[in-house]
Structures are given as C-alpha cells and as structure tokens.
Scaffold this motif. Sequence first.
Motif, PDB file in Angstrom:
ATOM      1  N   GLU A 122      -9.699  -0.131   4.806  1.00 32.34           N
ATOM      2  CA  GLU A 122      -8.193  -0.725   5.291  1.00 32.34           C
ATOM      3  C   GLU A 122      -7.888  -1.023   6.659  1.00 32.34           C
ATOM      4  O   GLU A 122      -8.656   0.047   7.211  1.00 32.34           O
ATOM      5  CB  GLU A 122      -7.570   1.124   4.257  1.00 32.34           C
ATOM      6  CG  GLU A 122      -7.815   0.976   2.561  1.00 32.34           C
ATOM      7  CD  GLU A 122      -7.120   1.871   2.364  1.00 32.34           C
ATOM      8  OE1 GLU A 122      -6.931   1.869   1.183  1.00 32.34           O
ATOM      9  OE2 GLU A 122      -6.197   2.677   2.837  1.00 32.34           O
ATOM     10  N   GLU A 123      -6.634  -2.346   6.119  1.00 28.58           N
ATOM     11  CA  GLU A 123      -6.553  -2.517   8.232  1.00 28.58           C
ATOM     12  C   GLU A 123      -6.002  -1.840   8.376  1.00 28.58           C
ATOM     13  O   GLU A 123      -5.613  -1.246   9.672  1.00 28.58           O
ATOM     14  CB  GLU A 123      -5.836  -3.830   7.525  1.00 28.58           C
ATOM     15  CG  GLU A 123      -5.299  -4.198   8.759  1.00 28.58           C
ATOM     16  CD  GLU A 123      -4.099  -3.647   9.079  1.00 28.58           C
ATOM     17  OE1 GLU A 123      -3.292  -4.215  10.350  1.00 28.58           O
ATOM     18  OE2 GLU A 123      -3.090  -2.752   8.268  1.00 28.58           O
ATOM     19  N   ALA A 124      -5.297  -0.566   7.277  1.00 28.83           N
ATOM     20  CA  ALA A 124      -3.996   0.110   7.958  1.00 28.83           C
ATOM     21  C   ALA A 124      -4.795   1.298   8.997  1.00 28.83           C
ATOM     22  O   ALA A 124      -4.864   1.769   9.830  1.00 28.83           O
ATOM     23  CB  ALA A 124      -3.450   1.166   7.377  1.00 28.83           C
ATOM     24  N   ARG A 125      -6.060   1.676   8.307  1.00 28.83           N
ATOM     25  CA  ARG A 125      -6.893   2.826   8.858  1.00 28.83           C
ATOM     26  C   ARG A 125      -7.295   2.476  10.013  1.00 28.83           C
ATOM     27  O   ARG A 125      -8.341   3.346  10.945  1.00 28.83           O
ATOM     28  CB  ARG A 125      -8.125   3.027   7.977  1.00 28.83           C
ATOM     29  CG  ARG A 125      -7.750   4.379   6.623  1.00 28.83           C
ATOM     30  CD  ARG A 125      -8.875   4.250   5.516  1.00 28.83           C
ATOM     31  NE  ARG A 125     -10.072   4.608   5.913  1.00 28.83           N
ATOM     32  CZ  ARG A 125     -10.440   5.229   5.949  1.00 28.83           C
ATOM     33  NH1 ARG A 125      -9.915   6.862   5.720  1.00 28.83           N
ATOM     34  NH2 ARG A 125     -12.166   5.319   6.396  1.00 28.83           N
ATOM     35  N   MET A 158      -6.460  -3.826   1.380  1.00 26.51           N
ATOM     36  CA  MET A 158      -4.711  -3.504   1.683  1.00 26.51           C
ATOM     37  C   MET A 158      -4.390  -2.416   1.069  1.00 26.51           C
ATOM     38  O   MET A 158      -4.557  -1.838   0.084  1.00 26.51           O
ATOM     39  CB  MET A 158      -3.830  -4.434   1.216  1.00 26.51           C
ATOM     40  CG  MET A 158      -2.274  -4.502   0.902  1.00 26.51           C
ATOM     41  SD  MET A 158      -1.980  -3.833   2.416  1.00 26.51           S
ATOM     42  CE  MET A 158      -0.151  -3.424   2.105  1.00 26.51           C
ATOM     43  N   LYS A 159      -3.672  -1.885   1.999  1.00 20.39           N
ATOM     44  CA  LYS A 159      -3.647  -0.178   1.869  1.00 20.39           C
ATOM     45  C   LYS A 159      -2.763   0.595   0.758  1.00 20.39           C
ATOM     46  O   LYS A 159      -1.553  -0.272   0.703  1.00 20.39           O
ATOM     47  CB  LYS A 159      -4.009   0.902   3.167  1.00 20.39           C
ATOM     48  CG  LYS A 159      -3.185   2.216   2.892  1.00 20.39           C
ATOM     49  CD  LYS A 159      -1.960   3.006   4.103  1.00 20.39           C
ATOM     50  CE  LYS A 159      -2.396   4.438   4.064  1.00 20.39           C
ATOM     51  NZ  LYS A 159      -1.382   5.205   4.606  1.00 20.39           N
ATOM     52  N   GLY A 160      -2.742   1.350  -0.251  1.00 20.16           N
ATOM     53  CA  GLY A 160      -2.464   1.889  -1.446  1.00 20.16           C
ATOM     54  C   GLY A 160      -2.378   0.823  -2.506  1.00 20.16           C
ATOM     55  O   GLY A 160      -1.789   1.263  -3.651  1.00 20.16           O
ATOM     56  N   ILE A 178     -11.478 -10.307   2.847  1.00 23.01           N
ATOM     57  CA  ILE A 178      -9.353  -9.737   3.385  1.00 23.01           C
ATOM     58  C   ILE A 178      -8.555 -10.384   2.777  1.00 23.01           C
ATOM     59  O   ILE A 178      -9.500 -10.794   1.776  1.00 23.01           O
ATOM     60  CB  ILE A 178      -9.688 -10.311   4.929  1.00 23.01           C
ATOM     61  CG1 ILE A 178      -8.045  -9.493   5.328  1.00 23.01           C
ATOM     62  CG2 ILE A 178      -9.148 -11.534   5.078  1.00 23.01           C
ATOM     63  CD1 ILE A 178      -7.601  -9.782   6.726  1.00 23.01           C
ATOM     64  N   SER A 179      -7.784  -9.285   1.906  1.00 24.31           N
ATOM     65  CA  SER A 179      -6.817  -9.053   1.102  1.00 24.31           C
ATOM     66  C   SER A 179      -6.204 -10.026   1.618  1.00 24.31           C
ATOM     67  O   SER A 179      -5.697 -10.672   2.824  1.00 24.31           O
ATOM     68  CB  SER A 179      -6.262  -7.675   0.619  1.00 24.31           C
ATOM     69  OG  SER A 179      -7.014  -6.178   0.457  1.00 24.31           O
ATOM     70  N   ALA A 180      -5.518 -11.447   0.885  1.00 22.73           N
ATOM     71  CA  ALA A 180      -5.005 -12.679   1.863  1.00 22.73           C
ATOM     72  C   ALA A 180      -3.832 -12.164   1.662  1.00 22.73           C
ATOM     73  O   ALA A 180      -3.039 -12.776   2.774  1.00 22.73           O
ATOM     74  CB  ALA A 180      -4.864 -13.338  -0.314  1.00 22.73           C
ATOM     75  N   GLU A 230      -9.241   3.331  -1.436  1.00 18.17           N
ATOM     76  CA  GLU A 230      -9.344   5.499  -1.802  1.00 18.17           C
ATOM     77  C   GLU A 230      -7.210   5.618  -1.654  1.00 18.17           C
ATOM     78  O   GLU A 230      -6.335   4.809  -1.125  1.00 18.17           O
ATOM     79  CB  GLU A 230      -9.857   6.102  -0.572  1.00 18.17           C
ATOM     80  CG  GLU A 230      -9.240   5.990   0.644  1.00 18.17           C
ATOM     81  CD  GLU A 230     -10.553   7.008   1.752  1.00 18.17           C
ATOM     82  OE1 GLU A 230      -9.591   7.876   2.492  1.00 18.17           O
ATOM     83  OE2 GLU A 230     -11.640   7.148   1.707  1.00 18.17           O
ATOM     84  N   ARG A 231      -6.659   6.509  -2.257  1.00 16.59           N
ATOM     85  CA  ARG A 231      -5.952   8.044  -2.264  1.00 16.59           C
ATOM     86  C   ARG A 231      -4.567   6.587  -3.111  1.00 16.59           C
ATOM     87  O   ARG A 231      -3.311   6.939  -2.231  1.00 16.59           O
ATOM     88  CB  ARG A 231      -5.146   8.031  -0.980  1.00 16.59           C
ATOM     89  CG  ARG A 231      -6.886   9.309  -0.431  1.00 16.59           C
ATOM     90  CD  ARG A 231      -6.116   9.811   1.163  1.00 16.59           C
ATOM     91  NE  ARG A 231      -5.483   8.737   2.248  1.00 16.59           N
ATOM     92  CZ  ARG A 231      -6.089   8.377   2.789  1.00 16.59           C
ATOM     93  NH1 ARG A 231      -7.699   8.178   3.228  1.00 16.59           N
ATOM     94  NH2 ARG A 231      -6.309   7.347   3.773  1.00 16.59           N
ATOM     95  N   VAL A 232      -5.066   5.841  -4.054  1.00 18.24           N
ATOM     96  CA  VAL A 232      -4.321   4.661  -4.507  1.00 18.24           C
ATOM     97  C   VAL A 232      -3.875   5.909  -5.622  1.00 18.24           C
ATOM     98  O   VAL A 232      -4.347   6.236  -6.429  1.00 18.24           O
ATOM     99  CB  VAL A 232      -4.968   3.716  -5.400  1.00 18.24           C
ATOM    100  CG1 VAL A 232      -3.785   2.419  -6.071  1.00 18.24           C
ATOM    101  CG2 VAL A 232      -5.228   2.840  -3.845  1.00 18.24           C
TER     102      VAL A 232
END
Length: 322
Positions: free
Chosen positions: A153-156, A110-112, A15-17, A119-121
């Motif tokens: 991604e956590e947001a998704r 982590m998104k972005g 997981i992203s810290a 994706e979509r960065v």
Amino acid sequence: MSETVASRAGIPVGISACLMGEQVRYNGGHKRSRYCLEVLAERFALEPFCPELEAGLGVPREPIRLVGRPGEEPRVVGTVDASLDVTDRLDQVSQAFIDKHRHLRGFILMKGSPSCGLERVKVYGENGMPSHSDAGAFVRALKRHFPTLPLEEEARMNDAVLRENFITRVYALDDWKRQVEANPSYHELLQFHSRQKYLLMAHHVEAYRELGRYLAESSRLPLEEAMAHYLQRFMTALARPATRKTHTNALMHVFGYLKEALDAETRQDLLAAIEEYRQGHVHLAVPIRLLSHYLKRHGSEYIRRQTYLDPHPYELGLRNAI
C-alpha cells in the motif's frame, strides 16, 4: 552503482489509478502520491488501473464495501443500496487485468479500498457493523493468480523499512524475470541463487539454508517445478523485512571475504561500522558503502556480484533511512 542495477530502468509496476492523480474515486476525487509520481516514476513504468471504474461503476458513484461472515469470502455491495452487488463484475475485470499483465514486477495499492486494499479492509456483517477485516476484492484476485508478486500500500511506504522491502522485492523479481524466466535452465536458476544469497540471508536465514539444500537436489526435478518452488519460497522469504540483527549477520558474512586482504586497522574500521549499525547509531548505507569500497579492490567476482550490496538504485537513498 553496478551495471546490473543501472540497466533496470522502466520496470513495469501496477498502481491504483487514484494514486496517479486520476479522478476515479467514488466522490470524483483522487489520492495523488507525490512519492510515486516524483520518485518511483523515474525508475518504474507505472501502469494505472482502477477495478471499480473498469467494472462500470462510474464517477461519481455509490460507495461500496465488503460484506460477509468470518471465514467466508466477502461480497462487494453498495453502502446505500445493498442490492447493488458488484462482486462478479469485479472478479471479471480483475481476471481480465491479470491475463494481460503477467509482465508486472509489483503493484502499489490504495489503503482501505474495498477493491484495492492490501489488508485490514473492514468487512461488515448483516447488522451493518464491521465484524472483521480482509483484503480488497481485486487484491484477493492478484494474490490467487500472482502469489509471488510484490504488493504494497502506498500509505505503508511512509515506513522506511517497508518502503525498502517492497522496492527490493520488485528489483529481485525483475532480475528473476529477465534472467531466469526469459532463459529457463538449471544454470540460470543456480546463478540467480548465487548472486541473491546474502540478500536472502538478510531477510530469512532459514530460507537461505533451505533453498541451498533444495537446489543441491533440484536437478532431479522437472525444471518448471524446481523454478516454481524456488521462486515461491524466495519471494515469500524476501517479504519478511530484514532487521538490524539479520542485516548484521549478512554484513559479517560479506566482511569475511575481506578480512584476509586487509590490514588490522582497516578491519577494525569495518567492524566498528558494522557494530555502530547494529546498535542503531548509523544507517545501513554506512557499512554497505565501506564494504563495497574495499570489495571493489580486494573482493572476488562472486562477492562483488552479490545483489545484497546493491539491490536497488543507490540514488533512491533507501538504505540511508534504515
């Protein structure tokens, strides 16, 4: 819950810290995820990692971004000082992470993020304007070296279908690593396919048929080659979210193992539940629980062992929302 699912505690997932609440973002902040920490942490052994911090960029730090032309792998440079190029450093720490984390069953991102975005960065051109998008530098390394690793991604995961899909893939890969990878043999490969058949059907019926044909001939191939091909195709198929139509198809196949054992009224009740799900009136948990109830009484060992009926802990309630 089945004994198989009940034993799946502490599954290792990266997981992203910053999602763990660690203050590692460029501005000294974090993006603590309540869902990851309060729900998934009960089932997963979350292993935090921040490639930017590991690369020595410090906190706080100058923000970085992807820069490059379409069709080329972007560089990772500073947003203020373009001479700050951390591409090679990120490659090195990504490779070091990969070498030590081949046990992971998934990674939550982590998104972005220019390092951790799935994706979509945004990728910026020489004129300083976004021209296209790509995955973050760390994610590209994960995909190259772990092509079968579930990533999300956590947001998704606010989307119920994507959330259930990711967690299903984590548990499926865990099953593979514990049963097939730990005891490699054609027998274990066939047993894995046997218990995953209807889960596979619900996600990608063409892959279900294709892999069945492949395994019929696989004993002629070197075991390592057969396992690698199967896992790649299986995990790719599962990454395709199941729909009401494909779930309904799988439910009807499972129902077929019961129809001779049940009276007409019970059969109609089950068919009505499946149809109500197909039409969107109830969630998937409704027909699944009904089928599971009768399969415990009347189903063969083969159909009761199907992971489709119980692909992840019931307590997570994932099928109550799809």
